[in-house]
Design a protein around this motif. Structure first.
Motif, PDB file in Angstrom:
ATOM      1  N   SER A 340     -11.266  31.983  15.983  1.00  0.00           N
ATOM      2  CA  SER A 340     -10.011  32.455  15.398  1.00  0.00           C
ATOM      3  C   SER A 340     -10.229  32.932  13.968  1.00  0.00           C
ATOM      4  O   SER A 340      -9.686  33.974  13.551  1.00  0.00           O
ATOM      5  CB  SER A 340      -8.971  31.336  15.447  1.00  0.00           C
ATOM      6  OG  SER A 340      -7.787  31.716  14.804  1.00  0.00           O
ATOM      7  N   ARG A 341     -11.017  32.168  13.211  1.00  0.00           N
ATOM      8  CA  ARG A 341     -11.289  32.590  11.825  1.00  0.00           C
ATOM      9  C   ARG A 341     -12.074  33.897  11.791  1.00  0.00           C
ATOM     10  O   ARG A 341     -11.840  34.761  10.931  1.00  0.00           O
ATOM     11  CB  ARG A 341     -12.062  31.492  11.100  1.00  0.00           C
ATOM     12  CG  ARG A 341     -11.254  30.223  10.858  1.00  0.00           C
ATOM     13  CD  ARG A 341     -12.071  29.216  10.079  1.00  0.00           C
ATOM     14  NE  ARG A 341     -11.321  27.988   9.859  1.00  0.00           N
ATOM     15  CZ  ARG A 341     -11.784  26.957   9.174  1.00  0.00           C
ATOM     16  NH1 ARG A 341     -13.024  27.010   8.659  1.00  0.00           N
ATOM     17  NH2 ARG A 341     -11.044  25.889   9.023  1.00  0.00           N
ATOM     18  N   ALA A 342     -13.017  34.051  12.718  1.00  0.00           N
ATOM     19  CA  ALA A 342     -13.812  35.283  12.747  1.00  0.00           C
ATOM     20  C   ALA A 342     -12.928  36.480  13.066  1.00  0.00           C
ATOM     21  O   ALA A 342     -13.045  37.555  12.443  1.00  0.00           O
ATOM     22  CB  ALA A 342     -14.935  35.148  13.775  1.00  0.00           C
ATOM     23  N   GLU A 343     -12.019  36.358  14.014  1.00  0.00           N
ATOM     24  CA  GLU A 343     -11.125  37.448  14.359  1.00  0.00           C
ATOM     25  C   GLU A 343     -10.205  37.775  13.192  1.00  0.00           C
ATOM     26  O   GLU A 343      -9.891  38.955  12.951  1.00  0.00           O
ATOM     27  CB  GLU A 343     -10.303  37.065  15.596  1.00  0.00           C
ATOM     28  CG  GLU A 343     -11.135  36.957  16.873  1.00  0.00           C
ATOM     29  CD  GLU A 343     -10.292  36.528  18.054  1.00  0.00           C
ATOM     30  OE1 GLU A 343      -9.111  36.159  17.831  1.00  0.00           O
ATOM     31  OE2 GLU A 343     -10.800  36.546  19.200  1.00  0.00           O
ATOM     32  N   GLN A 344      -9.772  36.755  12.450  1.00  0.00           N
ATOM     33  CA  GLN A 344      -8.901  36.990  11.305  1.00  0.00           C
ATOM     34  C   GLN A 344      -9.635  37.780  10.219  1.00  0.00           C
ATOM     35  O   GLN A 344      -9.069  38.692   9.609  1.00  0.00           O
ATOM     36  CB  GLN A 344      -8.425  35.638  10.741  1.00  0.00           C
ATOM     37  CG  GLN A 344      -7.387  35.751   9.640  1.00  0.00           C
ATOM     38  CD  GLN A 344      -6.068  36.307  10.144  1.00  0.00           C
ATOM     39  OE1 GLN A 344      -5.733  36.162  11.328  1.00  0.00           O
ATOM     40  NE2 GLN A 344      -5.334  36.967   9.269  1.00  0.00           N
ATOM     41  N   ARG A 345     -10.917  37.427   9.996  1.00  0.00           N
ATOM     42  CA  ARG A 345     -11.683  38.166   8.993  1.00  0.00           C
ATOM     43  C   ARG A 345     -11.882  39.617   9.407  1.00  0.00           C
ATOM     44  O   ARG A 345     -11.814  40.544   8.584  1.00  0.00           O
ATOM     45  CB  ARG A 345     -13.050  37.503   8.789  1.00  0.00           C
ATOM     46  CG  ARG A 345     -12.991  36.203   7.994  1.00  0.00           C
ATOM     47  CD  ARG A 345     -14.363  35.837   7.454  1.00  0.00           C
ATOM     48  NE  ARG A 345     -15.319  35.705   8.538  1.00  0.00           N
ATOM     49  CZ  ARG A 345     -15.583  34.569   9.162  1.00  0.00           C
ATOM     50  NH1 ARG A 345     -14.923  33.472   8.813  1.00  0.00           N
ATOM     51  NH2 ARG A 345     -16.461  34.533  10.139  1.00  0.00           N
ATOM     52  N   LEU A 346     -12.142  39.860  10.693  1.00  0.00           N
ATOM     53  CA  LEU A 346     -12.331  41.246  11.175  1.00  0.00           C
ATOM     54  C   LEU A 346     -11.052  42.061  11.002  1.00  0.00           C
ATOM     55  O   LEU A 346     -11.101  43.252  10.620  1.00  0.00           O
ATOM     56  CB  LEU A 346     -12.734  41.224  12.648  1.00  0.00           C
ATOM     57  CG  LEU A 346     -14.142  40.686  12.935  1.00  0.00           C
ATOM     58  CD1 LEU A 346     -14.410  40.602  14.436  1.00  0.00           C
ATOM     59  CD2 LEU A 346     -15.187  41.614  12.274  1.00  0.00           C
ATOM     60  N   LYS A 347      -9.881  41.449  11.258  1.00  0.00           N
ATOM     61  CA  LYS A 347      -8.634  42.150  11.073  1.00  0.00           C
ATOM     62  C   LYS A 347      -8.421  42.523   9.618  1.00  0.00           C
ATOM     63  O   LYS A 347      -7.969  43.625   9.301  1.00  0.00           O
ATOM     64  CB  LYS A 347      -7.475  41.288  11.561  1.00  0.00           C
ATOM     65  CG  LYS A 347      -7.434  41.104  13.077  1.00  0.00           C
ATOM     66  CD  LYS A 347      -6.263  40.222  13.489  1.00  0.00           C
ATOM     67  CE  LYS A 347      -6.206  40.059  14.993  1.00  0.00           C
ATOM     68  NZ  LYS A 347      -5.087  39.205  15.428  1.00  0.00           N
ATOM     69  N   GLU A 348      -8.756  41.594   8.698  1.00  0.00           N
ATOM     70  CA  GLU A 348      -8.591  41.881   7.255  1.00  0.00           C
ATOM     71  C   GLU A 348      -9.544  42.995   6.812  1.00  0.00           C
ATOM     72  O   GLU A 348      -9.170  43.842   5.989  1.00  0.00           O
ATOM     73  CB  GLU A 348      -8.840  40.613   6.449  1.00  0.00           C
ATOM     74  CG  GLU A 348      -7.793  39.536   6.672  1.00  0.00           C
ATOM     75  CD  GLU A 348      -8.076  38.291   5.881  1.00  0.00           C
ATOM     76  OE1 GLU A 348      -9.159  38.236   5.241  1.00  0.00           O
ATOM     77  OE2 GLU A 348      -7.229  37.357   5.898  1.00  0.00           O
ATOM     78  N   GLN A 349     -10.766  42.991   7.356  1.00  0.00           N
ATOM     79  CA  GLN A 349     -11.733  44.051   6.998  1.00  0.00           C
ATOM     80  C   GLN A 349     -11.256  45.410   7.502  1.00  0.00           C
ATOM     81  O   GLN A 349     -11.419  46.437   6.826  1.00  0.00           O
ATOM     82  CB  GLN A 349     -13.107  43.716   7.570  1.00  0.00           C
ATOM     83  CG  GLN A 349     -13.766  42.524   6.902  1.00  0.00           C
ATOM     84  CD  GLN A 349     -15.094  42.152   7.556  1.00  0.00           C
ATOM     85  OE1 GLN A 349     -15.502  42.789   8.526  1.00  0.00           O
ATOM     86  NE2 GLN A 349     -15.757  41.128   7.015  1.00  0.00           N
ATOM     87  N   ASN A 350     -10.658  45.465   8.700  1.00  0.00           N
ATOM     88  CA  ASN A 350     -10.180  46.728   9.254  1.00  0.00           C
ATOM     89  C   ASN A 350      -9.013  47.280   8.449  1.00  0.00           C
ATOM     90  O   ASN A 350      -8.832  48.499   8.357  1.00  0.00           O
ATOM     91  CB  ASN A 350      -9.739  46.517  10.718  1.00  0.00           C
ATOM     92  CG  ASN A 350     -10.939  46.224  11.626  1.00  0.00           C
ATOM     93  OD1 ASN A 350     -12.075  46.639  11.303  1.00  0.00           O
ATOM     94  ND2 ASN A 350     -10.705  45.534  12.724  1.00  0.00           N
TER      95      ASN A 350
END
Length: 352
Positions: A340-350
């Motif tokens: 979940s944390r990894a997906e959240q970081r990817l969304k913020e980077q996008n």
């Protein structure tokens, strides 16, 4: 050097208690305190000592030794204080009221070492001894020997023990019961003989079953001379009283009256007692055999945490299974959290 009280348990140093100086008898303030409080003894010192109860045996010895400071009479002129003495107040007590009381039974080691469960009451007021009205001299001798042994553990004579015959068994619901029997055990115990622990026999140990059959049927001849379990002459075992939950029945039995003394001699021999353990013990003239080591009931209560630890100690496979399940569950939770944390970081980077 300061004055101190040295305490040891079974010869092992336990603690050192520093002794404060006593009040000067000529001091005015001390005299005033004694006048206002006549019960005060200024030369007495009160202190508490904690004992490692988990390591205490039934015959532990607590020893105290007073060590007093030297009198100083100039430089390098210290002399012992021969005129000073000390003693422990005979009204001192050992407070075990806060300790948990719990034991897995039957346990012949507890009986051999401390007369448990009968020694719970020093005068044996909660104990009944069951003997046949026509009991032999050897059975009476075994009774007196065991009463003396238990009294030695409690430090008090067995003045309130009740002696009953087998016909009175059903009326002993408020007692822990000691049965002394020689000969036909099945007849003397009646329906209770089915409650006796059965030895956990393995291949090649048919002599155990043969010996037990002799105890329950006097028509079978005595065991043939030999070695090992086949030579057993008497037995000591126990089970929960069918009359009251938590009450115990201890049975000392032999095929012949003269064989009872083999067990009683072992029960008062400090070198043999450590070998007496388990829920059923057999005796011959030279050896002690543990015939069964299964606990079937419990006496006392534990806190929830201690109770859980004790229960899991007897179920190691279940404990291991729960540990694996907890590890697997924790691994899944950590995986979901990290994912979940990894997906959240990817969304913020996008977004950037």
């Amino acid at each position: 050097m300061d004055s101190r009280l040295l305490a040891s348990l079974n010869g092992v140093p336990l603690s050192t208690i520093a002794l404060d100086s006593a009040d000067n008898p000529l001091d005015i303030s001390s005299r005033v305190r004694r006048t206002l409080d006549p019960d005060q003894q200024s030369a007495w010192y009160s202190s508490s000592l904690r004992l490692p109860v988990d390591t205490l045996s039934a015959n532990s010895e607590l020893t105290f030794y007073f060590q007093y400071d030297y009198l100083t009479r100039g430089e390098c002129k210290d002399v012992p204080t021969d005129a000073v003495a000390g003693r422990i107040d005979p009204t001192s007590t050992l407070d075990i009221s806060h300790l948990p009381r719990f034991i897995a039974l039957p346990d012949m080691a507890a009986f051999a070492n401390a007369g448990f469960p009968f020694s719970k009451f020093a005068d044996l007021s909660q104990t009944a001894v069951v003997m046949h009205p026509d009991a032999s001299l050897e059975e009476h001798s075994a009774y007196l020997t065991l009463m003396g042994s238990i009294s030695a553990s409690t430090g008090y004579p067995a003045t309130h023990v009740k002696v009953a015959n087998p016909r009175q068994l059903e009326s002993l619901n408020d007692k822990d019961i000691l049965i002394i029997a020689a000969g036909d055990l099945k007849t003397k115990l009646g329906a209770w003989h089915h409650l006796m622990p059965n030895p956990q026999s393995t291949a090649g140990e048919n002599s155990i079953a043969k010996w037990l059959s002799q105890q329950f049927d006097p028509r079978i001849s005595d065991t043939a001379p030999g070695t090992g379990i086949a030579t057993i002459k008497s037995t000591l075992t126990g089970f929960e009283s069918p009359l009251s939950t938590g009450r115990s029945v201890i049975v000392l039995a032999a095929n012949q009256p003269g064989q009872l003394n083999i067990a009683t001699k072992a029960l008062i021999d400090r070198e043999i007692i450590p070998d007496i353990k388990g829920s059923m013990v057999g005796f011959d003239t030279n050896h002690v055999y543990t015939l069964d080591n299964t606990t079937r009931y419990h006496n006392g209560n534990l806190s929830p945490l201690r109770g859980a630890v004790t229960w899991f100690t007897g179920h190691p496979l279940l404990l291991a299974g729960l540990a694996l399940l907890a590890t697997f569950t924790l691994g899944i939770l950590m995986y979901v959290s990290l994912r979940s944390r990894a997906e959240q970081r990817l969304k913020e980077q996008n977004r950037h």
